[in-house]
Design a protein around this motif. Structure first.
Motif, PDB file in Angstrom:
ATOM      1  N   ASP A  50     -32.392 -10.783  14.414  1.00 59.32           N
ATOM      2  CA  ASP A  50     -31.358 -10.924  15.438  1.00 59.32           C
ATOM      3  C   ASP A  50     -31.863 -11.816  16.567  1.00 59.32           C
ATOM      4  O   ASP A  50     -33.067 -11.920  16.827  1.00 59.32           O
ATOM      5  N   ASN A  51     -30.932 -12.453  17.245  1.00 61.48           N
ATOM      6  CA  ASN A  51     -31.285 -13.443  18.266  1.00 61.48           C
ATOM      7  C   ASN A  51     -32.092 -12.851  19.412  1.00 61.48           C
ATOM      8  O   ASN A  51     -32.993 -13.503  19.951  1.00 61.48           O
ATOM      9  N   THR A  52     -31.789 -11.621  19.799  1.00 59.23           N
ATOM     10  CA  THR A  52     -32.502 -11.010  20.922  1.00 59.23           C
ATOM     11  C   THR A  52     -33.979 -10.820  20.607  1.00 59.23           C
ATOM     12  O   THR A  52     -34.860 -11.171  21.403  1.00 59.23           O
ATOM     13  N   THR A  53     -34.280 -10.290  19.412  1.00 63.95           N
ATOM     14  CA  THR A  53     -35.669 -10.065  19.018  1.00 63.95           C
ATOM     15  C   THR A  53     -36.404 -11.384  18.829  1.00 63.95           C
ATOM     16  O   THR A  53     -37.561 -11.532  19.242  1.00 63.95           O
TER      17      THR A  53
END
Length: 484
Positions: free
Chosen positions: A53-56
């Motif tokens: 995912d983009n956040t991680t």
């Protein structure tokens, strides 16, 4: 979805743009981010989690330095050592780069990997055993965690870094220096055994007596030949208390003379030092020394301070618990985080300066350096003995004594032009020190070329090259160091 919700492989939202990330050997074709989902589905079942995912991914593309940003395509939070074996074997088949990340405290992208896989070691954080003279720990354990447990048995690691919220695997990859180094060497000199996953995805156990070639290639080897997954750390008896002495000097030569005296006769357990800004401009010199003790045995202040030439009536003497002294940076770090400065860029510079050149080099720097040049970051200066250094890849100048000179800059304000200037200043000081026979401590933010690394590791450059070819023949590991 977080790590606790599942003990199986989880894939989350790969980025959509088709960027080449590696070569799929099985299909003889280049892998792009758009096709990576199907490739990751080929992974066997893991004990941990792979995040996409983009956040991680964005978080793994930033470190404490906050200067270099290289975003991976996946982050593994391993649930076991076998997960690391599986992910490296997978990465090798698809020629995808891999980097291990402990607490992300690197300053120049050393733990990052562009379009590769970051292994977040913080989930491997178990202390397996604490005995009378050693502890067996996962590489993701932080030193404060180990210290709190060993102190329950009256034991301590011999050497701790000033900031103890760093991972054991992380500091063992670079060396690990601290105020007790003049007595015990650096942290890698106090390791009895390590377990490593090599760049070909094999688990190896090594020590001075078993598989020694890998042992010496990994400790202070900057992650080039293997990922440390477990370590056996030497322990010694711990005191309960610390008497801390802060002594001020107006003269650099007198300051360094007294520092040399203290590490020579080892009257103190801990010796460091700093340059402290004067209100009117310029610098004073602070000698920091500590004596560890357990009542009823009490340090004799007169004996400890005899023959020292600090400025009289400026000394500050304070008693603390042993743990509180070693954890003394915690309140400062909490404050910096609360005001947002902890996330500012940190173009840190750490140099090992030859004993014969330290007054000249530091004197020249101090003559022109201002608080604005450091962003009010601390400037460290203290000597260590080289006779305790046993690992070939931990590089320091020739001589019985060398000095650590560290300008721990913060870019205030955090703009690109200031960061660029600080990096340029770091490079100039690196070259000046190198020409004097000095070395960098490779936790720094210094723009380096491959020729710089050859110079750094000489005369062990060929040793490292051969170890890299043997243990990481596809050059997958830790590309952020930019060595190979």
């Amino acid at each position: 979805m977080n790590h606790n919700t599942s003990r199986r492989l989880v894939l989350q939202g790969l980025v959509a743009s088709a960027i080449a990330i590696g070569f799929d050997v099985s299909n003889s074709s280049w892998v792009t981010s758009a096709s990576a989902t199907s490739i990751f589905e080929r992974l066997p079942v893991l004990d941990g989690v792979v995040y996409t995912d983009n956040t991680t991914l964005a978080a793994a593309g930033v470190d404490f330095g906050n200067i270099v940003h290289r975003q991976p395509i996946a982050v593994l939070k391993p649930g076991s050592t076998n997960d690391i074996v599986q992910i490296i074997q997978f990465a090798r088949r698809h020629q995808i780069k891999v980097a291990a990340r402990g607490q992300g405290h690197s300053t120049y992208g050393q733990s990052q990997v562009e379009a590769g896989i970051v292994i977040d070691m913080s989930t491997l954080n178990k202390i397996h055993f604490v005995g009378t003279d050693r502890a067996v720990v996962d590489a993701g354990v932080v030193w404060s965690q180990l210290l709190q447990q060993t102190l329950q048995q009256g034991l301590t690691p011999p050497v701790l870094t000033d900031y103890i919220e760093l991972s054991i695997g992380g500091t063992l990859s670079v060396g690990g220096i601290g105020g007790a180094t003049h007595r015990y060497g650096v942290q890698v000199d106090n390791v009895l055994e390590i377990q490593v996953v090599t760049g070909i995805g094999q688990i190896e156990t090594c020590s001075q007596w078993q598989n020694r070639h890998l042992f010496t290639a990994v400790l202070a080897g900057l992650g080039q030949c293997g990922i440390i997954v477990k370590a056996t750390i030497k322990l010694i008896p711990a005191a309960t208390n610390t008497r801390v002495f802060q002594l001020y000097y107006d003269d650099l030569a007198t300051f360094t003379r007294d520092q040399r005296l203290l590490i020579d006769d080892e009257r103190f357990d801990y010796v460091e030092g700093q340059l402290i800004a004067r209100d009117a401009g310029g610098w004073r010199y602070l000698l920091e020394a500590a004596s560890f003790y357990s009542p009823p045995n009490i340090p004799n202040n007169n004996l400890l301070l005899s023959d020292l030439n600090y400025t009289r009536r400026t000394e500050q003497i304070e008693d603390k618990t042993y743990f509180d002294f070693l954890n003394r940076l915690a309140p400062t770090v909490a404050f910096l985080k609360s005001i947002g400065v902890w996330s500012f860029p940190h173009p840190w510079l750490n140099l090992f300066v030859p004993n014969s050149a330290v007054e000249t080099l530091v004197g020249e720097v101090a003559a022109s350096l201002t608080v604005a040049d450091t962003g009010q970051g601390p400037i460290l200066l203290y000597p260590v003995k080289t006779k305790h250094f046993q690992l070939p890849l931990f590089r320091v100048p020739k001589g019985k004594i060398v000095f650590l000179f560290a300008i721990l800059r913060t870019a205030v304000p955090p703009d690109n032009s200031l960061v660029a200037k600080m990096l340029d200043d770091n490079r100039k000081l690196f070259e000046q020190n190198r020409d004097l026979g000095g070395y960098q401590y490779p936790v720094s933010a210094i723009p380096l070329l491959r020729d710089d690394w050859r110079q750094h590791f000489r005369p062990f450059w060929r040793y490292l090259v051969n170890a890299k070819r043997y243990y990481d023949p596809d050059n997958l590991l830790t590309p952020g160091q930019r060595i190979f």
